[in-house]
Design a protein around this motif. Sequence first.
Motif, PDB file in Angstrom:
ATOM      1  N   ALA A   6      15.196  63.063  19.703  1.00 49.69           N
ATOM      2  CA  ALA A   6      16.279  63.658  20.412  1.00 49.69           C
ATOM      3  C   ALA A   6      17.341  62.770  20.906  1.00 49.69           C
ATOM      4  N   THR A   7      17.236  61.451  20.771  1.00 50.03           N
ATOM      5  CA  THR A   7      18.139  60.752  21.533  1.00 50.03           C
ATOM      6  C   THR A   7      19.406  60.475  20.400  1.00 50.03           C
ATOM      7  N   LYS A   8      20.539  60.196  20.978  1.00 55.71           N
ATOM      8  CA  LYS A   8      21.843  59.968  20.233  1.00 55.71           C
ATOM      9  C   LYS A   8      21.598  58.826  19.139  1.00 55.71           C
ATOM     10  N   TRP A   9      20.704  57.912  19.718  1.00 53.42           N
ATOM     11  CA  TRP A   9      20.653  56.495  19.110  1.00 53.42           C
ATOM     12  C   TRP A   9      19.861  57.069  17.592  1.00 53.42           C
ATOM     13  N   ALA A  10      19.101  58.092  17.745  1.00 56.61           N
ATOM     14  CA  ALA A  10      18.208  58.206  16.546  1.00 56.61           C
ATOM     15  C   ALA A  10      18.872  58.600  15.207  1.00 56.61           C
ATOM     16  N   LYS A  11      20.098  59.208  15.643  1.00 60.69           N
ATOM     17  CA  LYS A  11      21.149  59.701  14.584  1.00 60.69           C
ATOM     18  C   LYS A  11      21.885  58.429  14.166  1.00 60.69           C
TER      19      LYS A  11
END
Length: 212
Positions: A6-11
């Motif tokens: 769910a974190t922005k860094w995953a994208k």
Amino acid sequence: MRKLLATKWAKVVVFALSLAPFLWIGWRTYRGELTANPVEFYQHETGDWTLRFLVFALCITPFRKLFNLPELIRFRRMLGLFAFFYVCLHFLTYLGPDQSFSLSGMLKDVAKRPFVTVGFAAFVLLIPLAITSTAGWIRRLGGKGWQMLHRAVYASAVLGVIHYYWLVKSDVRLPRLYGALVAILLLFRVAVWLRAARAPKKAVRSSVATLA
């Protein structure tokens, strides 16, 4: 796992990993570490990665349901667009070095050679899917209409596998592998659809039994 996805860094990580094959091809080009037939190298690499990203995108729904990871849906559009990115590169390596950017020559080749015909059809099917991948198009088409249109990705994947199978002719291990993966994912989708179709009937039967 769910918090991580769910974190922005995953994208950011998924984007970087998806771009890595393109950078690797660029690095091989810069270093001059290509095969004896550079055009064939580009075509095979971009074609392979197109099929891989189609499979990655199609895996999102089954994995989301089987492993209870709804956050995976955040990556489906990105993976689908990367599949379109690589198929565009694949098409350009065919239209440019192969056909010298001759549209008439390309159309003659499409009509003449079956493996080119199905490959071109797979590419054309992906164009409206890429165009309508935005939230704005989902609103315009409506949820059901958008979903119906984007089911064409299965047809594109099947045609892509056939294109690859007819192209290689002899060593068909990879096309068979991709074909098996696409078949499994398609069967999963059919099973989910059949289960959803039976659910209302069971609900009606239960209501009738209760009233009786």
